[in-house]
Design a protein around this motif. Structure first.
Motif, short mmCIF file in Angstrom:
data_model
loop_
_atom_site.label_atom_id
_atom_site.label_comp_id
_atom_site.label_asym_id
_atom_site.label_seq_id
_atom_site.Cartn_x
_atom_site.Cartn_y
_atom_site.Cartn_z
N TYR A 1 -0.98 6.71 4.93
CA TYR A 1 -0.80 8.13 4.57
C TYR A 1 -0.06 8.86 5.69
CZ TYR A 1 -4.42 7.50 0.96
OH TYR A 1 -5.15 7.07 -0.11
N ASP A 2 -0.47 8.60 6.94
CA ASP A 2 0.19 9.25 8.08
C ASP A 2 1.65 8.88 8.16
OD1 ASP A 2 -2.22 10.47 8.73
OD2 ASP A 2 -2.69 9.07 10.36
N ASP A 3 1.97 7.60 7.93
CA ASP A 3 3.36 7.15 7.96
C ASP A 3 4.18 7.88 6.90
OD1 ASP A 3 5.59 5.39 8.76
OD2 ASP A 3 5.31 4.54 6.76
N LEU B 1 -7.63 2.19 -4.49
CA LEU B 1 -6.68 1.15 -4.10
C LEU B 1 -7.30 0.01 -3.30
CD1 LEU B 1 -3.65 3.39 -3.08
CD2 LEU B 1 -4.06 2.22 -5.26
N THR B 2 -8.42 0.24 -2.68
CA THR B 2 -9.02 -0.77 -1.80
C THR B 2 -9.25 -2.10 -2.51
OG1 THR B 2 -10.02 0.94 -0.43
CG2 THR B 2 -10.99 -1.25 -0.29
N ARG B 3 -9.61 -2.07 -3.77
CA ARG B 3 -9.89 -3.33 -4.48
C ARG B 3 -8.65 -4.21 -4.64
NH1 ARG B 3 -10.03 -2.15 -10.98
NH2 ARG B 3 -9.29 -4.26 -11.14
N PHE B 4 -7.46 -3.64 -4.54
CA PHE B 4 -6.23 -4.40 -4.68
C PHE B 4 -5.70 -4.92 -3.33
CE2 PHE B 4 -6.23 -1.17 -8.07
CZ PHE B 4 -6.29 -2.02 -9.17
N PRO C 1 0.80 -1.23 0.00
CA PRO C 1 0.00 0.00 0.00
C PRO C 1 0.84 1.28 0.00
CG PRO C 1 -1.02 -1.63 1.40
CD PRO C 1 0.34 -2.18 1.01
N HIS C 2 1.98 1.28 0.69
CA HIS C 2 2.88 2.44 0.59
C HIS C 2 3.25 2.67 -0.87
CE1 HIS C 2 3.84 1.69 4.94
NE2 HIS C 2 4.11 2.98 4.95
N THR D 1 -5.74 -3.22 4.99
CA THR D 1 -4.88 -2.08 5.27
C THR D 1 -5.66 -0.90 5.85
OG1 THR D 1 -3.37 -2.72 3.53
CG2 THR D 1 -3.33 -0.40 4.18
N ASP D 2 -5.08 -0.28 6.85
CA ASP D 2 -5.57 0.99 7.37
C ASP D 2 -4.85 2.07 6.54
OD1 ASP D 2 -6.08 3.37 8.70
OD2 ASP D 2 -5.47 2.61 10.67
#
Length: 151
Positions: A81-83, A67-70, A43-44, A75-76
């Protein structure tokens, strides 16, 4: 690595489910291992790559929706994004995401790691054979009612 050749009839009798799952598992594991060397997850990578491809065009909500479909890791995305923001790789201006200089440098390092995995995957496979394989899998997806369009 030795690659044993079998008669076409014997290969054609193989279960596609086994080989497609085996390939997918090995590809995903290899990519995730390469990204982990940069302390990144898939996800990153997805976020970095999409934001780099369309700077200022993505909001967190819109990109998460794409991106959720992949995602197969529950994943949170907000935490990712925060990281990236905490690392100084991602900024948000008026809701739009953009990479920093450090973020682009990290994305390029991750790209190089992914490219090395893709090179290993494609060893001994020319472009026409690779494209034919992808088209065969796309056709199977379509035959089973899935979406064969390229992502």
């Amino acid at each position: 690595m030795d690659f044993k050749h079998y008669p076409q009839e014997q290969v054609a009798a193989q279960a596609i489910g086994y080989w497609s799952r085996e390939a997918a598992n090995l590809v995903i594991t290899s990519l995730r291992t390469a990204l982990a060397e940069e302390d990144l997850t898939q996800p990153h990578w997805w976020i970095l790559n999409h934001v780099a491809g369309a700077p200022g065009a993505w909001t967190r909500t819109a990109l998460t929706g794409k991106l959720t479909r992949f995602d197969d890791q529950n994943t949170d995305f907000e935490a990712v994004y925060d990281d990236l923001t905490d690392r100084g790789w991602l900024t948000t201006t008026s809701g739009a995401l953009a990479l920093t200089v450090e973020g682009e440098a990290g994305r390029l390092r991750a790209h190089d790691r992914n490219a090395a995995v893709h090179t290993r995957i494609r060893q001994g496979i020319d472009t026409p054979a690779y494209a034919a394989t992808i088209d065969t899998l796309r056709r199977m997806v379509a035959n089973l009612g899935g979406n064969p369009d390229l992502p």
